[in-house]
Design a protein around this motif. Structure first.
Motif, PDB file in Angstrom:
ATOM      1  N   LYS A 194       4.808  -3.174   2.260  1.00 59.92           N
ATOM      2  CA  LYS A 194       3.613  -3.385   3.068  1.00 59.92           C
ATOM      3  C   LYS A 194       3.764  -2.584   4.352  1.00 59.92           C
ATOM      4  O   LYS A 194       4.638  -2.878   5.172  1.00 59.92           O
ATOM      5  CB  LYS A 194       3.449  -4.866   3.389  1.00 59.92           C
ATOM      6  N   SER A 195       2.910  -1.604   4.543  1.00 58.23           N
ATOM      7  CA  SER A 195       3.070  -0.720   5.703  1.00 58.23           C
ATOM      8  C   SER A 195       2.778  -1.418   7.024  1.00 58.23           C
ATOM      9  O   SER A 195       3.188  -0.940   8.080  1.00 58.23           O
ATOM     10  CB  SER A 195       2.176   0.515   5.553  1.00 58.23           C
ATOM     11  N   ASN A 196       2.095  -2.561   6.981  1.00 57.67           N
ATOM     12  CA  ASN A 196       1.817  -3.261   8.232  1.00 57.67           C
ATOM     13  C   ASN A 196       3.034  -4.035   8.741  1.00 57.67           C
ATOM     14  O   ASN A 196       3.083  -4.433   9.905  1.00 57.67           O
ATOM     15  CB  ASN A 196       0.620  -4.206   8.084  1.00 57.67           C
ATOM     16  N   ASP A 239       0.798  -1.228   0.000  1.00 57.82           N
ATOM     17  CA  ASP A 239       0.000   0.000   0.000  1.00 57.82           C
ATOM     18  C   ASP A 239       0.830   1.278   0.000  1.00 57.82           C
ATOM     19  O   ASP A 239       0.290   2.369  -0.099  1.00 57.82           O
ATOM     20  CB  ASP A 239      -0.950   0.003   1.199  1.00 57.82           C
ATOM     21  N   LYS A 240       2.148   1.152   0.086  1.00 55.73           N
ATOM     22  CA  LYS A 240       3.029   2.325   0.057  1.00 55.73           C
ATOM     23  C   LYS A 240       4.058   2.153  -1.049  1.00 55.73           C
ATOM     24  O   LYS A 240       4.523   1.038  -1.296  1.00 55.73           O
ATOM     25  CB  LYS A 240       3.751   2.502   1.408  1.00 55.73           C
ATOM     26  N   PHE A 241       4.430   3.275  -1.673  1.00 55.47           N
ATOM     27  CA  PHE A 241       5.415   3.172  -2.745  1.00 55.47           C
ATOM     28  C   PHE A 241       6.107   4.500  -2.980  1.00 55.47           C
ATOM     29  O   PHE A 241       5.624   5.566  -2.597  1.00 55.47           O
ATOM     30  CB  PHE A 241       4.750   2.705  -4.046  1.00 55.47           C
ATOM     31  N   VAL A 242       7.246   4.423  -3.643  1.00 53.91           N
ATOM     32  CA  VAL A 242       7.937   5.580  -4.192  1.00 53.91           C
ATOM     33  C   VAL A 242       8.441   5.152  -5.567  1.00 53.91           C
ATOM     34  O   VAL A 242       8.872   4.010  -5.747  1.00 53.91           O
ATOM     35  CB  VAL A 242       9.088   6.065  -3.267  1.00 53.91           C
ATOM     36  N   ALA A 243       8.336   6.059  -6.544  1.00 57.43           N
ATOM     37  CA  ALA A 243       8.654   5.666  -7.916  1.00 57.43           C
ATOM     38  C   ALA A 243       9.459   6.729  -8.640  1.00 57.43           C
ATOM     39  O   ALA A 243       9.229   7.925  -8.470  1.00 57.43           O
ATOM     40  CB  ALA A 243       7.365   5.377  -8.690  1.00 57.43           C
ATOM     41  N   LEU A 244      10.375   6.248  -9.456  1.00 56.79           N
ATOM     42  CA  LEU A 244      11.038   7.066 -10.458  1.00 56.79           C
ATOM     43  C   LEU A 244      10.297   6.775 -11.748  1.00 56.79           C
ATOM     44  O   LEU A 244      10.284   5.637 -12.231  1.00 56.79           O
ATOM     45  CB  LEU A 244      12.512   6.685 -10.584  1.00 56.79           C
ATOM     46  N   LEU A 245       9.627   7.776 -12.297  1.00 53.51           N
ATOM     47  CA  LEU A 245       8.797   7.551 -13.474  1.00 53.51           C
ATOM     48  C   LEU A 245       9.660   7.353 -14.713  1.00 53.51           C
ATOM     49  O   LEU A 245      10.778   7.876 -14.812  1.00 53.51           O
ATOM     50  CB  LEU A 245       7.844   8.726 -13.664  1.00 53.51           C
ATOM     51  N   ALA A 246       9.121   6.598 -15.655  1.00 53.79           N
ATOM     52  CA  ALA A 246       9.825   6.350 -16.917  1.00 53.79           C
ATOM     53  C   ALA A 246       9.856   7.615 -17.750  1.00 53.79           C
ATOM     54  O   ALA A 246       8.976   8.481 -17.651  1.00 53.79           O
ATOM     55  CB  ALA A 246       9.131   5.225 -17.676  1.00 53.79           C
TER      56      ALA A 246
END
Length: 201
Positions: free
Chosen positions: A79-81, A60-67
């Motif tokens: 998974k934040s849990n 449910d959590k993410f960080v991305a470098l876009l294409a």
């Protein structure tokens, strides 16, 4: 020492097609991964809906470098849990997340996708040096570097020894150690999907 934590690292070669997304999701759901790092996503607009389609609802959590068009893209999701992230950063060729353990120890994970152009490779290595200087403590660095540091890693005799030397100096200066791949020489072959699951103990 980090807590035992499973990390799935995979060059997926694009996530824009439904069939590829479904295949990636099936592998991820069948794994015990708590953190996923995907390279070459080729996704220009990452959001929670895309994350759900690719990884399922647990991540449910993410960080991305876009294409950039059809080039590159790196995604780290967790998974934040089970994983607590306390900091993130997005750079030109990489994304980094600082995770915190229950004992109060923090560690950094950087996912990378290095490009083919020699000039960009030099910039890529400098970026990694900069990240290391800013991200203190234990550091896990993984992804698709598009670089080798020894001739045995190349399947032909066409070697760029100057670039190999630059990469080797970075590895030595950063004091990183390679996690050996068990059971095979490479994590890729013939465009088939081959994720790598890393266990940290």
């Amino acid at each position: 020492m980090m807590n035992a934590s499973s990390i799935l690292i995979w060059n997926v070669r694009g996530l824009n097609g439904t069939a590829r997304r479904n295949s990636v999701r099936d592998v991820i759901l069948s794994s015990s991964a708590e953190i996923v790092c995907l390279q070459e996503t080729k996704i220009e607009h990452m959001n929670q809906r895309v994350l759900l389609l690719v990884l399922g609802s647990s991540f449910d959590k993410f960080v991305a470098l876009l294409a950039n068009g059809t080039r590159g893209g790196v995604l780290i999701a967790w998974k934040s849990n089970t994983c607590q992230a306390i900091a993130t950063r997005v750079d030109t060729y990489s994304v980094s997340v600082q995770f915190s353990e229950q004992e109060g120890r923090n560690w950094w994970f950087t996912g990378v996708y290095g490009l083919q152009d020699d000039e960009e490779k030099v910039l890529f290595l400098q970026e990694l040096r900069n990240i290391r200087s800013l991200c203190n403590g234990p550091w896990l660095l993984a992804g698709d570097f598009n670089l080798i540091y020894q001739a045995a890693d190349k399947n032909n005799a066409n070697l760029d020894r100057a670039m190999m030397g630059r990469f080797r100096r970075f590895l030595d200066d950063s004091e990183v150690k390679e996690i050996p791949l068990l059971g095979r020489k490479y994590t890729w072959s013939n465009e088939r999907m081959s994720p790598t699951l890393v266990r940290l103990d």
